[in-house]
Design an enzyme around this catalytic site. Structure first.
Site: not given
Length: 686
Positions: A327, A350, A439-440, A443
């Protein structure tokens, strides 16, 4: 052995090819051909009008005039083999100029008795010159096409009863007889690309389209054979070996219908990227690829308020945590299109950051891009990063998301998802960040897992930050379900299992999940996060839930395999922390948002500040306890802070039977849920 030396004819041919490939040489050849065409047109016009051979001086004057018009419209810079509407329009404009000049000469000669000789010849020559230029370009394109067909003969007739599953055969290296489904702009552009690019080895034999007005017409010389419902019939009649679905705006239900019709036809099936896969300045291009599960789940293209998003992000500093993840990286790609003054990619992986950085620098070389290797659990280092760049917008995507892992290691989920979020919030507030988007996940609704409950607590922290914000800062969360193709999702797992020949493992036959594509989720996050009100939890419209077993079966079919015959599907059992279905809202949350038609407002009840602070202290103190006591303290604190939390009996919930202080704790009785099986993915609406 020393390399074989070329013969003299080969060297002459190579030298001639090198010379002819130079732009200056090609321009000179085009100039000569257009001048010769103008001269031929004058000779023909003189012969037709005066029935005599022209004199040299008028011929030279006309050729000079025609080439002056030619140079004005830059006709010699046209690619003779790729003449389209724009080039024909330019040729038409040049003809109108020449005709206008010829008419002016005719009027002055006839009515005012002054002007040039033979103006009527100039008028005829204007039309003939343009015609010869068009013929010259058309002949060049036709010669190239014939040469291509000679070098790449059409695929011979193939007995489809002997063709292997998936349409692969030994003739695939030859030109494929291709049907294009969709005679719109995408299909037209694709047809042009296939006709002009020999490397694609495709010969277009027909279009199919349901539009009545397109039946029987020709597009780039290729006929529209009929409606899409007759696709199997036209495959046999045209002896097609490849079908391309050129309908990028079609919903997933339409793609599923066509994919089902093509099963067992023994043809190669390709498609084009959907319109929603691209955003901002990047133009849609006819790039072929295999049909993927994302195409079957495709929904209507999202219409975003691009103007408002552009106004918000342009010339602003944007920071994305977890920028190396699925995301986070997609958010970075979307944000980069809107021209922020600086984009900061923050993460601790990285290798992932390196890949995202390279991609964005390649696509947006003018963008000021910074990479910060930083763990959000390190509050001091995080504060240094925020003070250095002072971002106006923060998208917080960093989190641990693997459900079974976090059941076994809840400490990591607490440190990263709760205290890491708290560190990012504190750093953002200290530098006056204007907008903070957390951002959740779905769930977090009635959670049964450590992932769900820690993300729910993170939502509480963001709501508390919004309540305490005295300036114009806006803090909010965006909640959505599974994204297709993300690391750790079932899609890559199923792909790998299919590649290895199976079996495909599914946890439970009634397991259902909400799915959306990563670009769709990221675009709606931008819309809700940048335009939504502070102190809200926004929930993205995930469509209809999909049974995982149906998803596995469809992926097998897309790979040319029949579930239960070519490959098995096995059920491995529900993993720790998982539940059969996910929810998007609690009973009190659901209502439509004004931000977007596919965005809802959850409006959850925030936790009391004292209760939240006490729970955070309890979680931090529990870190130093022995394992059993530590896990028991975690589950107790979670149940106090999130009353809807029902810990998984085979996950963290098993520690409820361990004595922490006094009598053993008793887990609440699980709810009995009766699920109605959803229809297979091949029939369900997205």
């Amino acid at each position: 052995m020393p390399p074989e030396r070329e013969s003299i004819p080969q060297r002459v041919q190579t030298l001639a090819l090198q010379i002819s490939s130079r732009p200056a040489v090609r321009q000179a050849v085009k100039l000569f051909l257009d001048a010769a065409a103008a001269g031929i047109a004058w000779v023909a016009a003189t012969s037709l009008v005066h029935f005599e051979f022209p004199r040299l001086l008028p011929l030279l004057i006309w050729v000079s005039f025609a080439m002056a018009v030619n140079a004005t419209f830059q006709h010699t810079r046209q690619h003779y083999r790729l003449v389209g509407f724009v080039e024909l329009r330019s040729l038409l404009m040049s003809m109108m100029v020449m005709v206008a000049v010829a008419l002016a000469c005719y009027v002055t000669t006839v009515y005012f008795k002054i002007g040039v000789a033979h103006p009527e010849v100039a008028l005829a020559a204007s039309l003939l010159t343009t015609l010869t230029w068009v013929v010259l370009r058309a002949a060049s394109a036709e010669l190239f096409k014939r040469r291509f067909q000679k070098q790449n003969p059409h695929r011979p007739t193939v007995d489809r009863r002997k063709a292997p599953r998936g349409g692969r055969s030994l003739a695939n290296d030859l030109a494929l007889r291709t049907l294009i489904v969709g005679a719109g702009q995408a299909g037209s552009r694709l047809c042009q690309e296939l006709q002009s690019n020999p490397k694609l080895r495709s010969h277009v034999v027909g279009f199919l389209d349901d539009a009545l007005e397109k039946q029987g017409v020709r597009i780039h010389g290729v006929p529209v054979l009929g409606p899409c419902g007759m696709l199997p019939t036209f495959i046999k009649e045209a002896q097609a070996s490849q079908v391309i679905l050129a309908i990028p705006s079609a919903p997933g239900s339409r793609i599923r219908e066509l994919a089902k019709a093509l099963q067992g036809e023994g043809v190669r099936v390709k498609t084009l990227p959907s319109m929603q896969d691209l955003l901002g300045k990047e133009a849609w291009k006819p790039e072929l690829r295999d049909i993927a599960i994302e195409d079957l789940l495709r929904r209507e293209p999202i219409q975003l308020d691009l103007g408002s998003i552009q106004q918000a992000l342009t010339d602003s500093v944007v920071l994305i945590t977890g920028a190396g993840g699925s995301i986070g990286s997609e958010l970075a790609r979307q944000v980069a299109h809107f021209g922020p003054s600086r984009l900061i990619l923050l993460g601790r992986g990285e290798n992932s950051l390196w890949g995202v950085e390279r991609e964005i620098r390649r696509l947006h070389p003018e963008l000021a891009l910074e990479v910060e290797l930083c763990d959000i659990r390190n509050a001091l280092r995080l504060q240094q990063v925020f003070e250095a760049w002072r971002p106006a917008f923060v998208f917080h995507a960093a989190a641990h998301k693997h459900v079974p892992y976090l059941e076994n290691h809840p400490e990591e989920g607490i440190e990263n998802n709760i205290f890491g979020t708290l560190n990012v919030l504190n750093a953002a507030k200290s530098v006056g960040t204007r907008k903070f988007v957390n951002i959740s996940t779905d769930k977090a609704v009635n959670p049964t897992s450590v992932l769900g409950v820690t993300k729910r607590v993170a939502e509480f922290l963001v709501l508390r930050a919004a309540e305490s914000e005295l300036g114009d800062g806006r803090y909010m969360s965006v909640r959505f379900g599974n994204v297709l193709g993300s690391r750790g999702s079932v899609i890559p797992l199923f792909h790998e299992q299919i590649r290895q020949g199976g079996p495909i493992t599914v946890t439970h036959p009634e397991m259902t999940r909400y799915f959306m594509t990563i670009p769709e989720a990221s675009q709606l996050v931008l819309q809700a996060g940048l335009l939504g009100r502070t102190g809200q939890v926004f929930v993205l419209d995930m469509g209809e839930p999909v049974r995982i077993v149906d998803l596995a079966a469809d992926m097998a079919r897309l790979s040319g395999l029949t579930p239960g015959f070519d490959i098995d599907i096995q059920f491995s059992g529900i993993r720790p922390g998982e539940k059969l279905f996910e929810e998007l809202f609690t009973d009190k949350e659901h209502r439509q948002s004004e931000v977007h038609s596919k965005v809802f407002e959850a409006s959850p009840e925030p936790r009391n500040r004292a209760v939240l602070d006490r729970a955070l202290s309890a979680l931090k103190e529990a870190m130093d306890l022995p394992e059993d006591l530590r896990q028991t303290a975690f589950v107790q604190t979670f149940m106090e802070l999130v009353p809807a939390y029902a810990p998984s009996p085979n996950g963290l919930g098993k520690y409820l039977a361990v004595k922490a202080v006094g009598a053993p704790l008793v887990a609440p009785a699980p709810k009995i849920v009766v699920l109605r099986p959803t229809p297979p993915l091949a029939q369900a609406q997205p």
